[in-house]
Design an enzyme around this catalytic site. Structure first.
Site, PDB file in Angstrom:
ATOM      1  N   SER A 215       0.690  -1.218  -0.031  1.00 11.20           N
ATOM      2  CA  SER A 215      -0.043   0.074  -0.108  1.00 11.20           C
ATOM      3  C   SER A 215       0.883   1.230   0.139  1.00 11.20           C
ATOM      4  CB  SER A 215      -0.899  -0.006   1.364  1.00 11.20           C
ATOM      5  OG  SER A 215      -1.619   1.348   1.384  1.00 11.20           O
TER       6      SER A 215
ATOM      7  N   TYR B 255      -2.533  -1.182  10.473  1.00  7.57           N
ATOM      8  CA  TYR B 255      -2.549  -1.462   9.003  1.00  7.57           C
ATOM      9  C   TYR B 255      -1.370  -1.112   8.446  1.00  7.57           C
ATOM     10  CZ  TYR B 255      -4.198  -1.396   4.140  1.00  7.57           C
ATOM     11  OH  TYR B 255      -4.175  -1.755   2.926  1.00  7.57           O
TER      12      TYR B 255
HETATM   13  N1  NAP Z   1      -8.593  -0.351  -1.470  1.00  3.05           N
HETATM   14  C1  NAP Z   1      -7.719   0.217  -1.125  1.00  3.05           C
HETATM   15  O1  NAP Z   1      -7.806   1.338  -0.863  1.00  3.05           O
HETATM   16  C2  NAP Z   1      -6.229  -0.187  -0.832  1.00  3.05           C
HETATM   17  C3  NAP Z   1      -5.287   0.441  -0.833  1.00  3.05           C
HETATM   18  C4  NAP Z   1      -4.115  -0.062  -0.885  1.00  3.05           C
HETATM   19  C5  NAP Z   1      -3.777  -1.386  -0.487  1.00  3.05           C
HETATM   20  N2  NAP Z   1      -4.964  -2.095  -0.389  1.00  3.05           N
HETATM   21  C6  NAP Z   1      -4.600  -3.608  -0.383  1.00  3.05           C
HETATM   22  O2  NAP Z   1      -5.092  -4.273  -1.359  1.00  3.05           O
HETATM   23  C7  NAP Z   1      -5.528  -5.715  -1.125  1.00  3.05           C
HETATM   24  C8  NAP Z   1      -6.894  -5.992  -1.513  1.00  3.05           C
HETATM   25  O3  NAP Z   1      -7.870  -5.195  -0.972  1.00  3.05           O
HETATM   26  P1  NAP Z   1      -9.022  -4.615  -1.529  1.00  3.05           P
HETATM   27  O4  NAP Z   1      -9.179  -3.411  -1.269  1.00  3.05           O
HETATM   28  O5  NAP Z   1      -9.341  -5.299  -2.711  1.00  3.05           O
HETATM   29  O6  NAP Z   1     -10.192  -5.295  -0.247  1.00  3.05           O
HETATM   30  P2  NAP Z   1     -11.438  -6.162  -0.458  1.00  3.05           P
HETATM   31  O7  NAP Z   1     -12.436  -5.713  -1.342  1.00  3.05           O
HETATM   32  O8  NAP Z   1     -12.043  -5.954   0.846  1.00  3.05           O
HETATM   33  O9  NAP Z   1     -10.951  -7.530  -0.775  1.00  3.05           O
HETATM   34  C9  NAP Z   1     -10.292  -8.149   0.175  1.00  3.05           C
HETATM   35  C10 NAP Z   1     -10.036  -9.814  -0.068  1.00  3.05           C
HETATM   36  O10 NAP Z   1      -9.055 -10.256   0.575  1.00  3.05           O
HETATM   37  C11 NAP Z   1      -9.633 -11.535   1.148  1.00  3.05           C
HETATM   38  N3  NAP Z   1      -9.220 -11.912   2.254  1.00  3.05           N
HETATM   39  C12 NAP Z   1      -9.505 -11.172   3.553  1.00  3.05           C
HETATM   40  N4  NAP Z   1      -9.112 -11.764   4.723  1.00  3.05           N
HETATM   41  C13 NAP Z   1      -8.874 -13.225   4.211  1.00  3.05           C
HETATM   42  C14 NAP Z   1      -8.521 -14.466   4.635  1.00  3.05           C
HETATM   43  N5  NAP Z   1      -8.521 -14.449   5.963  1.00  3.05           N
HETATM   44  N6  NAP Z   1      -8.364 -15.898   3.923  1.00  3.05           N
HETATM   45  C15 NAP Z   1      -8.307 -15.329   2.461  1.00  3.05           C
HETATM   46  N7  NAP Z   1      -8.840 -14.351   1.759  1.00  3.05           N
HETATM   47  C16 NAP Z   1      -8.739 -13.197   2.628  1.00  3.05           C
HETATM   48  C17 NAP Z   1     -11.039 -11.320   0.853  1.00  3.05           C
HETATM   49  O11 NAP Z   1     -11.838 -12.556   0.682  1.00  3.05           O
HETATM   50  P3  NAP Z   1     -12.806 -13.177   1.685  1.00  3.05           P
HETATM   51  O12 NAP Z   1     -13.645 -12.036   2.469  1.00  3.05           O
HETATM   52  O13 NAP Z   1     -13.608 -13.998   0.907  1.00  3.05           O
HETATM   53  O14 NAP Z   1     -11.899 -14.093   2.359  1.00  3.05           O
HETATM   54  C18 NAP Z   1     -11.142 -10.361  -0.420  1.00  3.05           C
HETATM   55  O15 NAP Z   1     -11.239 -11.231  -1.513  1.00  3.05           O
HETATM   56  C19 NAP Z   1      -5.307  -5.828   0.452  1.00  3.05           C
HETATM   57  O16 NAP Z   1      -3.999  -6.222   0.970  1.00  3.05           O
HETATM   58  C20 NAP Z   1      -5.350  -4.484   0.739  1.00  3.05           C
HETATM   59  O17 NAP Z   1      -4.517  -4.158   2.183  1.00  3.05           O
HETATM   60  C21 NAP Z   1      -6.168  -1.696  -0.663  1.00  3.05           C
END
Ligand code: NAP
Ligand code: NAG
Length: 265
Positions: free
Chosen positions: A144, A157
């Site tokens: 991130s 985080y």
């Molecule tokens: N969105 C942002 O603003 C942002 C910014 C910077 C970085 N990121 C990073 O991008 C990545 C993806 O996040 P996103 O924004 O796409 O969030 P999201 O829409 O909430 O998706 C998160 C994904 O992670 C999976 N996950 C969470 N806990 C898990 C577990 N215990 N076992 C297996 N799978 C798990 C969820 O699947 P299930 O719930 O089905 O398990 C889901 O597929 C993350 O690492 C996040 O920190 C996001």
């Protein structure tokens, strides 16, 4: 095209960034095995593309003790995996001005999800990726912009992402310096705020009506996919690319000097 991988294991494939990148890969002829906890969403993913283009494995990556056996099973079922995306993540608020309200179990869960599981997955997946030599293989991880510049609201985080960012630099240097691992590329994606479910899943943000902010997911996916196909290894996106990543330049240079002086392992 510098994205030569044909079979991708996408961890965190039921929503947001992971699902969007997985769909982009499938559109480009890549077979994707999606992973997450939510079975209905995994089933819908496979149903949408069919079993010639997609597969799924339900797994909770916080089951760290179960990772070794799960990886063995996945590799046995899909021996062609040549690229792994570690993308799953959660975000929580941590408010030290109200220490009596801090739930340390939740802090631990965030550490396990965003960091410890990544170390374990890397440990158990690397032997397979190493065995593919001389064919190219890749291990990609999503950190991130908050790994570089923390946001106090979600203090832990940011710390998990900073830890992962640091780990990826060392991992990349170690593999690059090792004959048997050199073909395994380490790729890091540093997203800005992106419109996914990450924020919706936080009660305090919902209460403040502050969940739908950041870069539209399609724009994020376009920019990231473009960088992936250009073979970039460190991929800051959006405002992280425009602003945050500069802060890392001097550190990266010193890191490279340190590796030269002290070696990587
Ligand atoms: N969105 C942002 O603003 C942002 C910014 C910077 C970085 N990121 C990073 O991008 C990545 C993806 O996040 P996103 O924004 O796409 O969030 P999201 O829409 O909430 O998706 C998160 C994904 O992670 C999976 N996950 C969470 N806990 C898990 C577990 N215990 N076992 C297996 N799978 C798990 C969820 O699947 P299930 O719930 O089905 O398990 C889901 O597929 C993350 O690492 C996040 O920190 C996001
Ligand atoms: C943190 O706690 C203080 C004191 O109760 C409160 O004023 C503030 O709004 C809280 N911040 C968050 C992000 O919940």
């Amino acid at each position: 095209m510098s994205f030569p991988y044909k079979t991708v294991l996408m961890i965190g494939c039921t929503a947001g960034i992971g699902l969007a990148l997985a769909e982009r890969m499938i559109e480009n002829g890549i077979f994707v095995i999606g992973v997450g906890r939510r079975k209905e969403r995994l089933d819908a993913f496979v149903a949408k593309y069919g079993s010639k283009k997609a597969a799924a494995s339900q797994f909770d990556i916080t089951n760290v003790d179960g990772i070794k056996d799960w990886v063995a099973e996945v590799i046995k079922t899909y021996p062609d995996i040549d690229c792994v995306f570690l993308n799953s993540g959660i975000q929580r608020t941590l408010n030290f001005t109200k220490p009596e309200a801090i739930d340390l179990a939740s802090v631990q869960q965030e550490m396990t999800t965003n960091y410890m599981s990544y170390v374990a997955l890397t440990t158990y997946l690397l032997p397979h990726l190493q065995s593919l030599a001389p064919r190219p293989a890749a291990l990609a991880a999503v950190t991130s912009g908050l790994a570089l510049v923390p946001l106090p609201r979600c203090a832990n985080y940011c710390a998990t992402k900073a830890a992962l960012h640091s780990l990826l630099w060392s991992l990349r240097a170690q593999l690059a310096g090792d004959e048997a691992s050199r073909h395994v590329r380490v790729v890091e994606i540093l997203p800005p705020a992106v419109q996914t479910e990450l924020h919706e899943l936080q009660e305090d943000l919902r209460a403040r009506g502050h969940t739908n902010f950041g870069m539209p997911l399609v724009e994020f996916t376009d920019e990231t996919w473009d960088a992936l196909t250009k073979g970039k290894e460190e991929i800051p996106v959006g405002m992280v690319k425009d602003r945050f990543v500069k802060a890392d330049d001097e550190r990266r240079e010193m890191f490279q000097q340190m590796v030269k002086m002290m070696g990587a392992t």
